[in-house]
Design an enzyme around this catalytic site. Structure first.
Site, PDB file in Angstrom:
ATOM      1  N   ASN A 110       0.822  -1.207   0.000  1.00  0.00           N
ATOM      2  CA  ASN A 110       0.000   0.000   0.000  1.00  0.00           C
ATOM      3  C   ASN A 110       0.856   1.257   0.000  1.00  0.00           C
ATOM      4  O   ASN A 110       1.942   1.290   0.579  1.00  0.00           O
ATOM      5  CB  ASN A 110      -0.941   0.003   1.213  1.00  0.00           C
ATOM      6  CG  ASN A 110      -1.896  -1.182   1.175  1.00  0.00           C
ATOM      7  OD1 ASN A 110      -2.105  -1.793   0.110  1.00  0.00           O
ATOM      8  ND2 ASN A 110      -2.443  -1.549   2.314  1.00  0.00           N
ATOM      9  N   HIS A 127       5.719  -0.576  -2.888  1.00  0.00           N
ATOM     10  CA  HIS A 127       5.333   0.196  -4.071  1.00  0.00           C
ATOM     11  C   HIS A 127       5.407   1.694  -3.849  1.00  0.00           C
ATOM     12  O   HIS A 127       4.834   2.463  -4.606  1.00  0.00           O
ATOM     13  CB  HIS A 127       3.913  -0.219  -4.522  1.00  0.00           C
ATOM     14  CG  HIS A 127       3.851  -1.663  -4.937  1.00  0.00           C
ATOM     15  ND1 HIS A 127       2.685  -2.400  -4.919  1.00  0.00           N
ATOM     16  CD2 HIS A 127       4.819  -2.529  -5.339  1.00  0.00           C
ATOM     17  CE1 HIS A 127       2.949  -3.639  -5.315  1.00  0.00           C
ATOM     18  NE2 HIS A 127       4.235  -3.751  -5.570  1.00  0.00           N
ATOM     19  N   CYS A 138      16.204  13.389 -12.408  1.00  0.00           N
ATOM     20  CA  CYS A 138      17.453  13.187 -11.634  1.00  0.00           C
ATOM     21  C   CYS A 138      17.217  12.450 -10.325  1.00  0.00           C
ATOM     22  O   CYS A 138      18.142  12.263  -9.537  1.00  0.00           O
ATOM     23  CB  CYS A 138      18.107  14.548 -11.368  1.00  0.00           C
ATOM     24  SG  CYS A 138      17.199  15.595 -10.206  1.00  0.00           S
ATOM     25  N   CYS A 175      11.738  20.220 -11.126  1.00  0.00           N
ATOM     26  CA  CYS A 175      12.672  19.836 -10.071  1.00  0.00           C
ATOM     27  C   CYS A 175      13.530  21.050  -9.682  1.00  0.00           C
ATOM     28  O   CYS A 175      14.087  21.725 -10.551  1.00  0.00           O
ATOM     29  CB  CYS A 175      13.569  18.707 -10.599  1.00  0.00           C
ATOM     30  SG  CYS A 175      14.985  18.336  -9.556  1.00  0.00           S
ATOM     31  N   ALA A 260     -10.604  -7.660   7.154  1.00  0.00           N
ATOM     32  CA  ALA A 260      -9.491  -7.447   8.083  1.00  0.00           C
ATOM     33  C   ALA A 260      -9.947  -6.760   9.357  1.00  0.00           C
ATOM     34  O   ALA A 260      -9.494  -7.101  10.457  1.00  0.00           O
ATOM     35  CB  ALA A 260      -8.417  -6.599   7.395  1.00  0.00           C
TER      36      ALA A 260
HETATM   37  N1  APR Z   1     -10.365  -6.997   4.356  1.00  0.00           N
HETATM   38  C1  APR Z   1      -9.424  -7.790   3.776  1.00  0.00           C
HETATM   39  N2  APR Z   1      -9.295  -7.931   2.436  1.00  0.00           N
HETATM   40  C2  APR Z   1     -10.163  -7.235   1.661  1.00  0.00           C
HETATM   41  C3  APR Z   1     -11.159  -6.389   2.187  1.00  0.00           C
HETATM   42  C4  APR Z   1     -11.233  -6.282   3.599  1.00  0.00           C
HETATM   43  N3  APR Z   1     -12.160  -5.514   4.198  1.00  0.00           N
HETATM   44  N4  APR Z   1     -11.846  -5.841   1.151  1.00  0.00           N
HETATM   45  C5  APR Z   1     -11.291  -6.328   0.012  1.00  0.00           C
HETATM   46  N5  APR Z   1     -10.290  -7.165   0.323  1.00  0.00           N
HETATM   47  C6  APR Z   1      -9.423  -7.919  -0.583  1.00  0.00           C
HETATM   48  C7  APR Z   1     -10.005  -8.241  -1.933  1.00  0.00           C
HETATM   49  O1  APR Z   1     -10.745  -9.457  -1.868  1.00  0.00           O
HETATM   50  C8  APR Z   1      -8.738  -8.424  -2.770  1.00  0.00           C
HETATM   51  O2  APR Z   1      -8.282  -9.770  -2.690  1.00  0.00           O
HETATM   52  O3  APR Z   1      -8.307  -7.103  -0.849  1.00  0.00           O
HETATM   53  C9  APR Z   1      -7.727  -7.517  -2.077  1.00  0.00           C
HETATM   54  C10 APR Z   1      -7.403  -6.269  -2.872  1.00  0.00           C
HETATM   55  O4  APR Z   1      -6.767  -6.701  -4.047  1.00  0.00           O
HETATM   56  P1  APR Z   1      -6.209  -5.596  -5.064  1.00  0.00           P
HETATM   57  O5  APR Z   1      -7.236  -4.549  -5.288  1.00  0.00           O
HETATM   58  O6  APR Z   1      -5.636  -6.370  -6.210  1.00  0.00           O
HETATM   59  O7  APR Z   1      -5.037  -4.892  -4.243  1.00  0.00           O
HETATM   60  P2  APR Z   1      -3.585  -5.418  -4.019  1.00  0.00           P
HETATM   61  O8  APR Z   1      -3.546  -6.916  -3.967  1.00  0.00           O
HETATM   62  O9  APR Z   1      -3.020  -4.675  -2.887  1.00  0.00           O
HETATM   63  O10 APR Z   1      -2.866  -4.928  -5.364  1.00  0.00           O
HETATM   64  C11 APR Z   1      -1.465  -5.112  -5.416  1.00  0.00           C
HETATM   65  O11 APR Z   1      -1.426  -3.960  -7.502  1.00  0.00           O
HETATM   66  O12 APR Z   1      -2.335  -2.243  -8.649  1.00  0.00           O
HETATM   67  C12 APR Z   1      -1.186  -2.673  -8.040  1.00  0.00           C
HETATM   68  O13 APR Z   1       0.525  -1.430  -7.002  1.00  0.00           O
HETATM   69  C13 APR Z   1      -0.820  -1.767  -6.904  1.00  0.00           C
HETATM   70  O14 APR Z   1      -0.124  -2.322  -4.655  1.00  0.00           O
HETATM   71  C14 APR Z   1      -1.074  -2.618  -5.672  1.00  0.00           C
HETATM   72  C15 APR Z   1      -0.867  -4.009  -6.209  1.00  0.00           C
END
Ligand code: APR
Length: 269
Positions: A110, A127, A138, A175, A260
């Site tokens: 995140n 990220h 630069c 910059c 979560a």
């Molecule tokens: N509690 C836990 N998990 C949850 C909740 C919640 N309340 N709500 C949604 N989720 C889950 C979804 O089911 C999904 O599996 O969180 C996950 C979010 O997945 P993504 O949107 O793909 O996010 P993430 O896995 O962090 O993406 C990874 O992708 O776009 C790039 O750089 C960006 O860091 C990001 C990376």
């Protein structure tokens, strides 16, 4: 390994015991841990002015080169949105776990600062961060206060999409060091390498851990999605906390199906 099913109340008890016994635990979080704070996940549809864009269209060096103002304003808007929300019970439960088990290391995909605002230390922002900026040419770090920039744009039309429209035409600053490059978010865009230190620290933590808890990630973006397998390869149990099935679920030692904000306090309370 067939993961224990979330509906089995014993799963929560088994994971609670693993947490109590763990001496080198690691938590890997994704956008889902911030969902209950009101921060949309990447797979959520974008809203408002952004609904016509996908993150994949905006989070690239090519998009920034093609339309610096559009990409710049999207990140400032996201930074302002994160500042307007609070950490949720999931963030707070992880911070409380780290307070009583200082060896707990948190690795996150995140770019928000909600773990820190809940009182936790984060080992790696794989990220990058919405609140860090650097020169696109630069790499010199740049000091930008997203809230001030957004407030300036919104002063044109407070609290309306018009304010956001104004924001979308803001040019990213030049910059101050090289006077050539434009300031960009210090965020890893699609196709870019992860920060060496953040990635190296995360790999080492997962290879050394004796428990890995994966919270709120779809497990589709590499190389972050490979980290839980380092823990499994080192013989550590891996637990998934997610309301939905993911690309990681079948490999998990335990799966706790739920948000979560509910599961983590139940696990760690
Ligand atoms: N509690 C836990 N998990 C949850 C909740 C919640 N309340 N709500 C949604 N989720 C889950 C979804 O089911 C999904 O599996 O969180 C996950 C979010 O997945 P993504 O949107 O793909 O996010 P993430 O896995 O962090 O993406 C990874 O992708 O776009 C790039 O750089 C960006 O860091 C990001 C990376």
């Amino acid at each position: 390994m067939s993961p224990t099913q979330p509906s089995d109340p014993a799963a929560l008890g088994a994971v609670r015991r693993l947490i109590l016994e763990a001496e080198r635990p690691v938590v890997l979080t994704g956008a889902g841990v911030s969902a209950e704070s009101g921060v949309p996940t990447f797979r959520d549809a974008q809203t408002g002015l952004w609904e016509r864009y996908s993150p994949e269209q905006l989070a690239t060096a090519e998009a920034f080169a093609a339309d610096p103002s559009l990409v710049w304003s999207w990140y400032l808007w996201r930074a302002r949105m994160v500042r307007a929300v609070e950490p949720n019970a999931g963030h707070r439960a992880l911070a409380a776990w780290q307070a009583r088990t200082p060896a707990l290391r948190i690795v996150t995909q995140n770019v928000d600062d909600l773990h820190e605002r809940a009182g936790a230390d984060v080992l790696s922002h794989l990220h990058g961060s919405l609140f860090a900026f650097r020169c696109a040419e630069c790499d010199t770090p740049a000091d930008v206060d997203p809230s001030a920039v957004v407030a300036l744009a919104e002063s044109a039309a407070p609290g309306s999409e018009a304010g956001l429209e104004a924001l979308m035409h803001l040019e990213p600053p030049l910059c101050a060091a090289c006077r050539r490059g434009r300031v960009r978010p210090d965020i890893v865009w699609f196709g870019e390498l992860l920060p060496e230190r953040a990635w190296g620290d995360a790999q080492a933590a997962l290879e050394e851990c004796d428990l890995c808890v994966v919270v709120g990630t779809s497990g589709v973006v590499q190389p972050a999605a490979s980290l839980p397998f380092l823990a499994l390869g080192a013989g550590a149990p891996v637990v998934e906390v997610n309301p939905d099935r993911t690309a990681l679920s079948d490999a998990m030692t335990h799966v706790l199906r739920g948000p979560a904000g509910t599961v983590l306090p139940a696990l760690l309370g």
